[in-house]
Motif scaffolding. Structure first.
Motif, short mmCIF file in Angstrom:
data_model
loop_
_atom_site.label_atom_id
_atom_site.label_comp_id
_atom_site.label_asym_id
_atom_site.label_seq_id
_atom_site.Cartn_x
_atom_site.Cartn_y
_atom_site.Cartn_z
N PRO A 128 0.71 -1.25 0.12
CA PRO A 128 0.10 0.05 0.04
C PRO A 128 0.95 1.20 -0.01
CG PRO A 128 -0.87 -1.53 1.59
CD PRO A 128 0.41 -2.35 1.32
N ARG B 73 3.69 1.39 -1.16
CA ARG B 73 4.51 1.62 -2.54
C ARG B 73 3.63 2.63 -3.40
NH1 ARG B 73 7.07 -2.98 -6.48
NH2 ARG B 73 4.88 -3.94 -6.18
N GLU B 74 2.22 2.02 -3.31
CA GLU B 74 1.11 2.59 -4.07
C GLU B 74 0.89 3.97 -4.19
OE1 GLU B 74 -0.15 1.32 -6.69
OE2 GLU B 74 -1.82 2.58 -7.28
N ARG C 9 3.77 5.52 -5.96
CA ARG C 9 3.55 5.21 -7.44
C ARG C 9 2.32 6.32 -7.97
NH1 ARG C 9 0.66 3.93 -11.28
NH2 ARG C 9 -1.10 3.54 -9.75
N HIS D 29 8.24 1.93 -10.39
CA HIS D 29 8.46 1.12 -9.28
C HIS D 29 10.12 1.13 -9.09
CE1 HIS D 29 4.51 -1.25 -9.47
NE2 HIS D 29 4.42 -0.37 -8.63
#
Lengths: 200, 200
Positions: free
Chosen positions: B129, B131-132, B135, B154
Motif C-alpha cells: 500500500p 508503494r502505491e 507510485r 517502481h
C-alpha cells in the motif's frame, strides 16, 4: 593459536580456517542460519569445536564470515573499463545470488535486526567490505570520467543494491534480473524528461 | 461481528478498531514488536481479546496494520506540483520516521524475514500500500511532464526508499536526512558526467 596446531603437525591454520568457512557456507546456504552452530559446523568441517570457539565469538559471527566467503567468487566486481556493462554484469550476478540463496539471505539479515552481535558481525564481515568493493569500482569510473565529479558514490551504491534488497526484504515481491538494465540506466542517467536530457 | 456489538449498545466497530490500532501502534513504537500480544493490546485498548481474535489472524497481522496506521499521518505524500520538492519533503519525513521509530522498524522487518505469516501481513498491510501512494504521486508527475515517459516508477521507488532502508537494514550505518537532497537529485538527474548533461 596457530603455532600450537603447526607444532602438532596439523594442517596450517589458514587451511583449517578456509575449510571451516567452506563447510559453514555450505550448511548456511542449504539449511539456513539456524544450522550454524559450533557443534554442527565442527562436525561438518572435521575440526574441533575448540578451534571454532577460538576464532569466532559467536555462531553468528561465523555465519556472517562464511556468507562473505561463499558469495565472494560470485560477487566479484569486473573492471572492463565500461562502467555500465560492469554494473549490469555485477548486479545480474547479485540478483541471481540473492534469489538463489533466497531464504538464507533474508533470514540472515532478518536475524541481524534482532541480534546486536549478529548485526555487528554482518556489518563488519559482509556489508561494509562489500560496499567498499563497489566504491572502489565506482571511484575508478569517476577517475576515468564516466561519472560526474560530484557524484556521491555511497548513494549510488544505496540506489543500486538497495533497490534489489528493497524488493526482497521490504516489499517481499519477486526480484527478477530483467530490472537490472533499467535500474543501471536510471541510476546513471536519471529519469528527467527527454527534453531536459542531453541531445547528443 | 459488528451487529452484535451495536445490539449491545457498544461503540461502533470502526471506532473500536481504530482504538485497538492506536493502542497497538503506541505499544509497538514504545516497546517493540514483542509487546504486541492480543492480551497486552486488549488490555491497553480496553477491548476484549475476543474482538482482537476476530479481526486479526495473528498478533503480527495486528502489528503490521498498526504500524501502517501510526506511520500514515507522518508519511503523507504531498502534491504541491513540484516533484523534486515533494520527494524531498516526503523522504525527510520518512528518514525521521525510520530513525525515530528506529529499532521497531528494523525489528518488525527483521521478524518478517523469519515468519511467513508476518511477512504476508507486512507486505499487504504496509509495504505494498505505501508503494502505491508513491507510485500515484510519481504517475501524476510523469503526467505533468516532470518525469520521462519511459521512466519505470517502481524502480524509482526502489532507488529512493530502498536506498534509505539499505543503510538501516543492510549496511547498519547511520541514516541522516542530509542525504535526502542528493539522493533525490541523483535519482532524478543521474550521475553521468557534466558534459553529458543538459547545458540549459
Amino acid at each position: 593459536m596457530t603455532t600450537t596446531k603447526r607444532g602438532r603437525g596439523r594442517r596450517p591454520a589458514d587451511e583449517v580456517r578456509a575449510g571451516v568457512l567452506e563447510a559453514a557456507g555450505r550448511l548456511l546456504l542449504s539449511e539456513g542460519v539456524q544450522a550454524i552452530t559450533f557443534d554442527r559446523v565442527a562436525k561438518e568441517a572435521g575440526s574441533s569445536k575448540m578451534t571454532l570457539y577460538k576464532w569466532w565469538p559467536t555462531p553468528g559471527a561465523l555465519a556472517a564470515e562464511a556468507y562473505f566467503a561463499s558469495s565472494q567468487p560470485v560477487l566479484e566486481f569486473p573492471d572492463t573499463g565500461d562502467l555500465r556493462a560492469d554494473l549490469i554484469t555485477q548486479l545480474r550476478s547479485f540478483v541471481h545470488w540473492l534469489t538463489g540463496a533466497g531464504r538464507t539471505v533474508s533470514e540472515l539479515i532478518g536475524a541481524a535486526q534482532l541480534d546486536d552481535e549478529l548485526a555487528r558481525a554482518w556489518k563488519e564481515s559482509y556489508a561494509v567490505p562489500r560496499r567498499e568493493f563497489a566504491r572502489v569500482r565506482l571511484a575508478a569510473a569517476r577517475e576515468q570520467g564516466q561519472l560526474a565529479e560530484d557524484a556521491d558514490l555511497h548513494i549510488i551504491i544505496d540506489q543500486l543494491w538497495g533497490a534489489c534488497y528493497h524488493r526482497v526484504l521490504v516489499l517481499k515481491v519477486p526480484l527478477e534480473d530483467s530490472i537490472v538494465e533499467r535500474l543501471v540506466d536510471q541510476t546513471l542517467h536519471g529519469v528527467a524528461p527527454v527534453s531536459r536530457r542531453p541531445s547528443g
